[in-house]
Scaffold this motif. Structure first.
Motif, PDB file in Angstrom:
ATOM      1  N   UNK A   1       0.801  -1.218   0.000  1.00 16.40           N
ATOM      2  CA  UNK A   1       0.000   0.000   0.000  1.00 16.40           C
ATOM      3  C   UNK A   1       0.829   1.262   0.000  1.00 16.40           C
ATOM      4  N   UNK A   2       2.125   1.160   0.200  1.00 17.62           N
ATOM      5  CA  UNK A   2       3.003   2.324   0.181  1.00 17.62           C
ATOM      6  C   UNK A   2       3.481   2.551  -1.251  1.00 17.62           C
ATOM      7  N   UNK A   3       3.272   3.754  -1.782  1.00 13.30           N
ATOM      8  CA  UNK A   3       3.785   4.017  -3.135  1.00 13.30           C
ATOM      9  C   UNK A   3       5.304   3.839  -3.168  1.00 13.30           C
ATOM     10  N   UNK A   4       5.773   3.071  -4.092  1.00 10.22           N
ATOM     11  CA  UNK A   4       7.199   2.808  -4.214  1.00 10.22           C
ATOM     12  C   UNK A   4       7.626   1.496  -3.598  1.00 10.22           C
ATOM     13  N   UNK A   5       6.735   0.854  -2.864  1.00  5.95           N
ATOM     14  CA  UNK A   5       7.028  -0.456  -2.285  1.00  5.95           C
ATOM     15  C   UNK A   5       8.239  -0.432  -1.378  1.00  5.95           C
ATOM     16  N   UNK A   6       9.050  -1.454  -1.506  1.00  2.00           N
ATOM     17  CA  UNK A   6      10.206  -1.608  -0.627  1.00  2.00           C
ATOM     18  C   UNK A   6      11.240  -0.502  -0.827  1.00  2.00           C
ATOM     19  N   UNK A   7      11.260   0.103  -2.003  1.00  2.76           N
ATOM     20  CA  UNK A   7      12.235   1.158  -2.282  1.00  2.76           C
ATOM     21  C   UNK A   7      11.904   2.455  -1.546  1.00  2.76           C
ATOM     22  N   UNK A   8      10.660   2.582  -1.057  1.00  2.00           N
ATOM     23  CA  UNK A   8      10.265   3.791  -0.334  1.00  2.00           C
ATOM     24  C   UNK A   8      10.590   3.700   1.154  1.00  2.00           C
ATOM     25  N   UNK A   9      11.030   2.537   1.612  1.00  2.00           N
ATOM     26  CA  UNK A   9      11.297   2.372   3.037  1.00  2.00           C
ATOM     27  C   UNK A   9      12.698   2.895   3.351  1.00  2.00           C
ATOM     28  N   UNK A  10      12.728   4.006   4.064  1.00  5.08           N
ATOM     29  CA  UNK A  10      13.971   4.609   4.517  1.00  5.08           C
ATOM     30  C   UNK A  10      13.711   5.232   5.889  1.00  5.08           C
ATOM     31  N   UNK A  11      14.652   6.015   6.391  1.00  2.42           N
ATOM     32  CA  UNK A  11      14.487   6.615   7.707  1.00  2.42           C
ATOM     33  C   UNK A  11      13.243   7.491   7.758  1.00  2.42           C
ATOM     34  N   UNK A  12      13.010   8.241   6.709  1.00  4.33           N
ATOM     35  CA  UNK A  12      11.847   9.122   6.669  1.00  4.33           C
ATOM     36  C   UNK A  12      10.536   8.343   6.739  1.00  4.33           C
ATOM     37  N   UNK A  13      10.479   7.222   6.028  1.00  3.70           N
ATOM     38  CA  UNK A  13       9.280   6.391   6.050  1.00  3.70           C
ATOM     39  C   UNK A  13       9.035   5.842   7.461  1.00  3.70           C
ATOM     40  N   UNK A  14      10.083   5.301   8.069  1.00  5.33           N
ATOM     41  CA  UNK A  14       9.958   4.741   9.416  1.00  5.33           C
ATOM     42  C   UNK A  14       9.638   5.841  10.418  1.00  5.33           C
ATOM     43  N   UNK A  15      10.286   6.999  10.276  1.00  8.36           N
ATOM     44  CA  UNK A  15      10.015   8.122  11.173  1.00  8.36           C
ATOM     45  C   UNK A  15       8.580   8.586  11.071  1.00  8.36           C
ATOM     46  N   UNK A  16       8.070   8.685   9.852  1.00  7.90           N
ATOM     47  CA  UNK A  16       6.685   9.087   9.661  1.00  7.90           C
ATOM     48  C   UNK A  16       5.712   8.061  10.209  1.00  7.90           C
ATOM     49  N   UNK A  17       6.040   6.804  10.017  1.00  5.53           N
ATOM     50  CA  UNK A  17       5.165   5.742  10.509  1.00  5.53           C
ATOM     51  C   UNK A  17       5.146   5.720  12.033  1.00  5.53           C
ATOM     52  N   UNK A  18       6.310   5.852  12.666  1.00  2.97           N
ATOM     53  CA  UNK A  18       6.371   5.810  14.122  1.00  2.97           C
ATOM     54  C   UNK A  18       5.926   7.116  14.775  1.00  2.97           C
TER      55      UNK A  18
END
Length: 152
Positions: free
Chosen positions: A53-70
Motif C-alpha cells: 500500500x506504500x507508493x514505491x514499495x520496498x524502495x520507499x522504506x527509509x528513515x523518513x518512512x519509518x520516522x513518519x510511521x512511528x
C-alpha cells in the motif's frame, strides 16, 4: 497376551485430578494458539502496508518512512503489540522446550530465568524505543527526514 502401556516419566506430568488452582500449562498452550493467530494478522498487516500500500514499495522504506510511521500513534501501538506478542510467544515456546528437554531442576530454573530476563529486557527496550523515537532529529540531513519535519 496382554500388553500394558506405561506412561513415560515426564518432568512435568499431566495435571492430577486432585490438584486445585490455575492450570498454567493449559493457559500457556491456549496463549500460544491465540497469540499465533493475532501475530499472523499483525505481521501480514505490517507487510501489506509497507510493501503493497506504500507508493514505491520496498524502495520507499527509509528513515523518513519509518520516522513518519512511528510518529503515528496507530502504528506505534500496532508495532508495540506485534513486538510484545512476538517476544512473549517466542519466550513461551522456549520455556516449553526447556521444560521438555532439560531434566536437572537447577539448570531448568536458570534457563527459564534467563529466558524471562531476556524477554523483559527486549520488551522494555522495544517499547521505550517505539514510544520515544524522534522522527525529526536536529542533526540529521533534511533530505532524509519525513516531509512533516520541515514544518516543525
Amino acid at each position: 497376551m496382554s500388553t500394558t502401556i506405561e506412561s513415560p516419566n515426564y518432568a512435568y506430568p499431566a495435571r492430577s485430578k486432585g490438584r486445585r488452582g490455575p492450570n498454567l500449562e493449559k493457559a500457556g498452550w491456549i496463549f500460544m494458539r491465540a497469540s499465533g493467530v493475532v501475530l499472523v494478522v499483525l505481521i501480514f498487516g505490517h507487510l501489506a502496508y509497507n510493501l503493497l500500500w506504500t507508493p514505491g514499495g520496498i524502495h520507499a522504506i527509509d528513515f523518513g518512512f519509518v520516522g513518519g510511521k512511528l510518529a503515528d500513534p496507530f502504528w506505534q501501538w500496532w508495532d508495540v503489540t506485534m513486538l510484545w506478542l512476538a517476544i512473549l510467544h517466542g519466550s513461551n515456546g522456549m520455556r516449553t522446550i526447556v521444560n521438555d528437554y532439560v531434566h536437572k531442576p537447577a539448570i531448568r530454573t536458570a534457563a527459564i530465568g534467563a529466558i524471562g530476563v531476556a524477554a523483559a529486557v527486549l520488551i522494555i527496550l522495544g517499547t521505550l524505543i517505539t514510544f520515544t523515537f524522534d522522527p525529526c532529529p536536529t542533526a540529521a540531513d533534511p533530505a532524509l527526514l519525513p516531509e512533516f519535519c520541515a514544518s516543525l
